[in-house]
Design an enzyme around this catalytic site. Structure first.
Site, short mmCIF file in Angstrom:
data_model
loop_
_atom_site.label_atom_id
_atom_site.label_comp_id
_atom_site.label_asym_id
_atom_site.label_seq_id
_atom_site.Cartn_x
_atom_site.Cartn_y
_atom_site.Cartn_z
N ARG A 76 0.82 -1.22 0.00
CA ARG A 76 0.00 0.00 0.00
C ARG A 76 0.85 1.27 0.00
O ARG A 76 0.39 2.33 -0.41
CB ARG A 76 -1.00 -0.04 1.16
CG ARG A 76 -2.11 -1.08 0.90
CD ARG A 76 -3.00 -1.31 2.08
NE ARG A 76 -2.31 -1.85 3.23
CZ ARG A 76 -2.05 -3.15 3.45
NH1 ARG A 76 -2.45 -4.04 2.58
NH2 ARG A 76 -1.43 -3.54 4.53
N GLU B 122 6.45 -11.13 13.37
CA GLU B 122 5.97 -11.74 14.61
C GLU B 122 6.35 -13.22 14.65
O GLU B 122 6.76 -13.73 15.69
CB GLU B 122 4.45 -11.58 14.71
CG GLU B 122 3.88 -12.05 16.02
CD GLU B 122 2.38 -11.79 16.12
OE1 GLU B 122 1.80 -12.22 17.11
OE2 GLU B 122 1.82 -11.15 15.20
#
Length: 179
Positions: free
Chosen positions: A62, A99
């Site tokens: 994006r 993560e």
């Protein structure tokens, strides 16, 4: 007619995406609205007005949409910082932690000349890992990071502090609490 909507008003929140407990901040609704998109691009530029900026770098994916629009407004070139394996020419890579695991971003080696000032743009600042990798790539090519501009900051995840600890100016249009 005056637009009384804030940037947050244009952003859709989707609960439990992509995992349970995550509140996904969807900026595609912002992109879909001409006024909202224009306002976001103008607001991303504002804190850097008057600074000498030679290029805008957008973080996949994006950040390409936002960064391309910002570069167009400034009348300067755009640099894509892409996921590994997507750029066709000579490139350098930078790993960063996710993560659960590791990822890599790359940049073309001829996209920046030594000493050029680069503004990094993306939609969302969470832990700051992707932006940190982008900063390192730009600096390895001899560029200087003018700052990082984001639409959304998730302050609880510590990305702003991480980037500011690197000496980078961070600007976000809005913040949402929680992950």
């Amino acid at each position: 007619m005056v637009n009384s909507k804030s940037i947050q008003d244009y952003i859709r929140t989707i609960p439990d995406f992509p995992h349970e407990g995550i509140m996904f901040r969807d900026v595609t609704t912002l992109f879909n609205d001409a006024r909202g998109f224009r306002m976001a691009v103008d607001m991303l530029l504002h804190p850097f007005a008057g600074q000498p900026i030679d290029r805008v770098a957008g973080l996949e994916a994006r950040g390409f949409i936002l960064g391309g629009a910002v570069a167009h407004q400034l009348g300067i070139g755009f640099i894509p910082i892409r996921k590994a394996g997507k750029l066709p020419h000579d490139r350098i890579a930078q790993d960063y932690q996710l993560e659960y695991g590791q990822a890599t971003v790359e940049i073309h080696t001829d996209s920046i000349q030594a000493g050029e000032s680069v503004l990094i743009v993306d939609d969302l600042l969470a832990t700051g890992g992707t932006a940190e990798a982008g900063i390192k790539l730009i600096e390895r090519l001899g560029g200087k990071v003018a700052g990082c501009a984001f639409v959304v900051d998730l302050p609880e995840l510590g990305g702003r502090q991480r980037l500011e600890a690197m000496g980078v100016d961070v600007h976000a249009l809005t913040a949402f609490e929680g992950a």
